[in-house]
Design a protein around this motif. Structure first.
Motif: not given
Length: 254
Positions: A81-82, A115, A164
């Motif tokens: 992701g980021d 993300t 998340y």
């Protein structure tokens, strides 16, 4: 002589979603640190070295990468992701804050990535079209009562919520508990998007109303997006529904 430390994200996992900027950092680096499955996404060259570690060893990984960069190497720390969203950039900054003075002289380059919540949102329309927040359900680094408070207040404030780390073998109950809390704050018809492995061959996108949302649909590869009371579902004949959160709310100026 200090070297360079790149901190990159590979995106959600589809090679097309790694940014060209991150790809250039990969080409420039000699040593790579990261969680094994994230390093597996890199096509290493013979002169490049891989240093894999477990997913819960973030600070040890950061320390090792900074030590090598401080010795003059060009190092790359790899996240999915980021790197700045529940990932390695924060661990690197923490290590620099608490580590030896020479680590502050390392040329640190943090590069943004795509993300998971952005990839999942794009698959369904624009559920993040208005104000939103992201909350990790993992209580490894913060108490569960803090998570519950943040969930409740975010729902009361009208945020779309991206979750998340929603569930794991060690934490099988927390997503279900989160849904219980949110049902007391949000309409039962509020859409819940389960986005697993968005952009990868095993992608699975499932949408359920909050009143019957089943936590068992999720795993650790899933990002869950819970709409706000304004979030809408647009049915389309022969095509997947569109889910979006309007750009304005009552009382706003268009």
């Amino acid at each position: 002589m200090s070297g360079t430390l790149y901190v990159i994200g590979t995106g959600p996992g589809n090679p097309d979603q790694m940014t060209p900027e991150a790809a250039r950092a990969v080409s420039a680096s000699t040593d790579f640190f990261g969680y094994g499955p994230y390093l597996d996404r890199i096509d290493f060259q013979p002169h490049q070295s891989r240093h894999a570690s477990d997913n819960r060893e973030e600070l040890d990984r950061a320390n090792a990468a900074l030590k090598m960069a401080a010795e003059g190497r060009t190092v790359c720390v790899v996240s999915g992701g980021d790197p700045g969203v529940f990932a390695m950039a924060a661990a690197i900054c923490e290590a620099i804050d608490k580590g030896p003075a020479e680590w502050r002289g390392v040329d640190l380059v943090v590069l943004p990535g795509i993300t998971a919540m952005l990839a999942v949102a794009a698959r369904t329309g624009a559920p993040l079209g208005h104000d939103f927040c992201a909350i990790s359900l993992s209580d490894n680094l913060k108490p569960w009562d803090v998570i519950e408070k943040r969930l409740t207040l975010a729902a009361q404030a009208g945020f779309v919520i991206a979750l998340y780390n929603p569930i794991s073998k060690a934490r099988p109950w927390q997503l279900g508990r989160a849904f219980e809390l949110l049902r007391s704050e949000l309409p039962g018809a509020t859409p819940v998007i389960f986005g697993r492995a968005a952009g990868r061959p095993d992608e699975r996108i499932t949408v359920q109303p909050l009143e019957t949302a089943d936590a068992a649909v999720a795993d650790m590869a899933t990002c869950v997006i819970i709409g706000s009371p304004e979030t809408r579902i647009v049915a389309r004949d022969g095509k997947p529904d569109l889910i979006y959160t309007p750009r304005f709310i009552a009382g706003g100026t268009r």
